[in-house]
Design a protein around this motif. Structure first.
Motif, PDB file in Angstrom:
ATOM      1  N   GLY A   1       0.802  -1.216   0.000  1.00 43.45           N
ATOM      2  CA  GLY A   1       0.000   0.000   0.000  1.00 43.45           C
ATOM      3  C   GLY A   1       0.831   1.259   0.000  1.00 43.45           C
ATOM      4  N   LEU A   2       2.039   1.187  -0.563  1.00 45.96           N
ATOM      5  CA  LEU A   2       2.946   2.338  -0.589  1.00 45.96           C
ATOM      6  C   LEU A   2       3.349   2.678  -2.028  1.00 45.96           C
ATOM      7  CD1 LEU A   2       5.269   1.231   2.355  1.00 45.96           C
ATOM      8  CD2 LEU A   2       3.450   2.939   2.457  1.00 45.96           C
ATOM      9  N   PRO A   3       2.391   2.915  -2.907  1.00 46.00           N
ATOM     10  CA  PRO A   3       2.751   3.259  -4.280  1.00 46.00           C
ATOM     11  C   PRO A   3       3.341   4.661  -4.353  1.00 46.00           C
ATOM     12  CG  PRO A   3       0.411   3.567  -3.968  1.00 46.00           C
ATOM     13  CD  PRO A   3       0.936   2.966  -2.684  1.00 46.00           C
ATOM     14  N   PRO A   4       4.181   4.956  -5.346  1.00 43.29           N
ATOM     15  CA  PRO A   4       4.746   6.310  -5.503  1.00 43.29           C
ATOM     16  C   PRO A   4       3.714   7.248  -6.127  1.00 43.29           C
ATOM     17  CG  PRO A   4       5.476   4.913  -7.289  1.00 43.29           C
ATOM     18  CD  PRO A   4       4.673   4.032  -6.378  1.00 43.29           C
TER      19      PRO A   4
ATOM     20  N   GLY B   1       6.791   8.772  -9.823  1.00 44.08           N
ATOM     21  CA  GLY B   1       7.570   7.648  -9.313  1.00 44.08           C
ATOM     22  C   GLY B   1       8.342   7.972  -8.048  1.00 44.08           C
ATOM     23  N   LEU B   2       7.908   8.994  -7.298  1.00 38.92           N
ATOM     24  CA  LEU B   2       8.634   9.462  -6.107  1.00 38.92           C
ATOM     25  C   LEU B   2       7.778   9.289  -4.849  1.00 38.92           C
ATOM     26  CD1 LEU B   2      10.033  12.786  -7.617  1.00 38.92           C
ATOM     27  CD2 LEU B   2      11.098  10.518  -7.628  1.00 38.92           C
ATOM     28  N   HIS B   3       8.448   9.321  -3.690  1.00 33.46           N
ATOM     29  CA  HIS B   3       7.779   9.239  -2.387  1.00 33.46           C
ATOM     30  C   HIS B   3       8.216  10.401  -1.499  1.00 33.46           C
ATOM     31  CE1 HIS B   3       7.326   4.878  -3.397  1.00 33.46           C
ATOM     32  NE2 HIS B   3       6.224   4.985  -2.658  1.00 33.46           N
TER      33      HIS B   3
ATOM     34  N   ALA C   1       2.876   8.860  -1.000  1.00 34.16           N
ATOM     35  CA  ALA C   1       3.001   9.430  -2.336  1.00 34.16           C
ATOM     36  C   ALA C   1       2.875  10.947  -2.280  1.00 34.16           C
ATOM     37  CB  ALA C   1       1.931   8.845  -3.257  1.00 34.16           C
ATOM     38  N   HIS C   2       2.107  11.439  -1.296  1.00 31.97           N
ATOM     39  CA  HIS C   2       1.922  12.875  -1.103  1.00 31.97           C
ATOM     40  C   HIS C   2       2.123  13.189   0.380  1.00 31.97           C
ATOM     41  CE1 HIS C   2       0.365  13.100  -5.181  1.00 31.97           C
ATOM     42  NE2 HIS C   2      -0.402  12.058  -4.894  1.00 31.97           N
TER      43      HIS C   2
ATOM     44  N   PRO D   1      11.190  16.268   0.906  1.00 30.66           N
ATOM     45  CA  PRO D   1      10.742  16.483  -0.470  1.00 30.66           C
ATOM     46  C   PRO D   1      10.505  15.137  -1.147  1.00 30.66           C
ATOM     47  CG  PRO D   1      12.775  17.699   0.016  1.00 30.66           C
ATOM     48  CD  PRO D   1      12.558  16.746   1.135  1.00 30.66           C
ATOM     49  N   ALA D   2       9.754  15.140  -2.250  1.00 28.83           N
ATOM     50  CA  ALA D   2       9.555  13.904  -3.020  1.00 28.83           C
ATOM     51  C   ALA D   2      10.898  13.453  -3.579  1.00 28.83           C
ATOM     52  CB  ALA D   2       8.557  14.144  -4.147  1.00 28.83           C
ATOM     53  N   ALA D   3      11.172  12.140  -3.469  1.00 28.87           N
ATOM     54  CA  ALA D   3      12.489  11.634  -3.870  1.00 28.87           C
ATOM     55  C   ALA D   3      12.382  10.196  -4.339  1.00 28.87           C
ATOM     56  CB  ALA D   3      13.460  11.724  -2.692  1.00 28.87           C
TER      57      ALA D   3
END
Length: 390
Positions: A184-187, A191-193, A225-226, A243-245
């Motif tokens: 349950g951890l999709p990007p 394609g970032l988290h 994802a957000h 930050p998203a990475a």
């Protein structure tokens, strides 16, 4: 040396070992060294099980001269050890490595103590074989307790997430995109988290507030994802979000988030912050020696043990934090602007440096502010005996 016969000295040695804090400490260290996953638990959690398992062995060794199946003994402590480690998410292989390391060290200590006590080699051989039999039984019951706990608590998505986050943030083991999606951890679309760390992480936090998160080293840690919304986290928590990475950067970013949370806790902060909000503090905090010399250079005459000097430093730091605005600083300190002006003047008298005219040292205003802020922050960390002025 007196040669002793019978099981009594061996039983007494086991009892004394169970009560010996130094021996238990050795076994705990052996288990934690052999199994790094156990080192994330507290020593107290490991020590309590070590004491219980050794204590339960005494009745078995009291009957060295009598036959009997080892599984007839009470292995409740071993069952509980397995169940606890399953609940804590420690992999079975790591649990067994720790048990085997502690068992090996027990054999070494008992052999040494038996020889010192004069136990003959013929009896000592029986002791070693008995230890092997008992150790094997402990392992079987640890496995049984672990499996029973797994069956009683089916593998839920939040537990799978916890294992993946521990691998990613603590072990540096990068899960695949498929594993993350299955937990349950999709990007996000790129394609970032975003990873985050939060305090406090109270036990019993509602599952909705711990979505995509787990407790690691006393903090709430998560991957999204957000960025998480305030409603997703415990009320009153301090949350720092990266930050998203890409996945390869997340372990390093999480460690920075955890460090930022610790710094923010020291300042009494609450609410959600971005990691970049702490960029300067994190960079400066990693140079403690340079900060110490900077505070000695700019604040040589201030005494950390003097309450009045600390009041001046706190006022100066608030002045910098509030953009050098007297009115905003006074409001933040619940005092009058003239009081702020007076304290800044006294600080200048004592140190010879001015916060209101920072360009006098030849540096830019920005660099001068940074140096003063760093020096004051470092100086205020020095907690010494207080000198109160009447």
């Amino acid at each position: 040396m007196t040669v002793l016969q019978g099981p009594e000295p061996v039983t007494e040695i086991l009892r004394s070992m169970a009560a010996d804090t130094d021996v238990c400490g050795e076994l705990v260290r052996a288990a934690r060294t052999r199994s790094p996953e156990l080192s994330r638990l507290t020593e107290a959690q490991t020590r309590s099980h070590v004491i219980a398992v050794i204590g339960a062995a005494a009745p078995w060794f009291a009957a060295l001269d009598r036959a009997g199946a080892v599984d007839e003994q009470d292995f409740g402590a071993a069952l509980l050890l397995g169940a606890d480690r399953a609940a804590q998410g420690v992999p079975m292989t790591a649990v067994l490595r720790g048990v085997q390391a502690a068992t090996t060290r027990v054999v070494e200590l008992i052999v040494d103590r038996c020889r010192s006590a004069g136990v003959p080699d013929s009896l000592l051989l029986t002791v070693v074989l008995r230890l092997k039999e008992y150790g094997d039984a402990v392992e079987r019951h640890v496995v049984h307790g672990y499996r029973a706990a797994e069956q009683q608590a089916p593998r839920r998505p939040d537990r799978l997430r916890g294992e993946l986050l521990r691998r990613l943030f603590l072990d540096g083991d990068l899960p695949s995109a498929r594993e993350l999606a299955a937990a349950g951890l999709p990007p996000n679309a790129d394609g970032l988290h975003h990873c985050f760390a939060a305090l406090p992480a109270p036990p019993g936090t509602p599952s909705a507030a711990r979505a995509n998160a787990t407790v690691l080293d006393g903090r709430l840690a998560g991957l999204r994802a957000h960025p998480p919304e305030p409603a997703d986290l415990p009320a009153g928590a301090l949350v720092v979000v990266s930050p998203a990475a890409p996945t390869a950067e997340l372990r390093a970013l999480y460690r920075l988030c955890a460090h930022a949370v610790d710094l923010g806790r020291g300042r009494g902060l609450r609410g959600r912050y971005g990691l970049l909000d702490f960029a300067a503090e994190l960079a400066l905090d990693r140079q403690p020696l340079l900060g110490a010399h900077l505070s000695r250079s700019l604040l040589p005459a201030l005494d950390p043990a003097d309450d009045f000097h600390r009041q001046l430093a706190l006022t100066a730091l608030a002045f910098l934090d509030n953009g050098r605005r007297l009115d905003q600083t006074a409001s933040a300190l619940f005092t009058h602007p003239n009081t702020v002006r007076y304290r800044l003047g006294r600080l200048q008298d004592i140190t010879g440096g001015s916060l209101t005219d920072p360009s006098q040292d030849g540096r830019s205003r920005l660099l001068s502010t940074l140096h003063w802020w760093w020096a004051l922050t470092d100086w205020l960390r020095d907690e010494g005996p207080r000198v109160h002025r009447g």
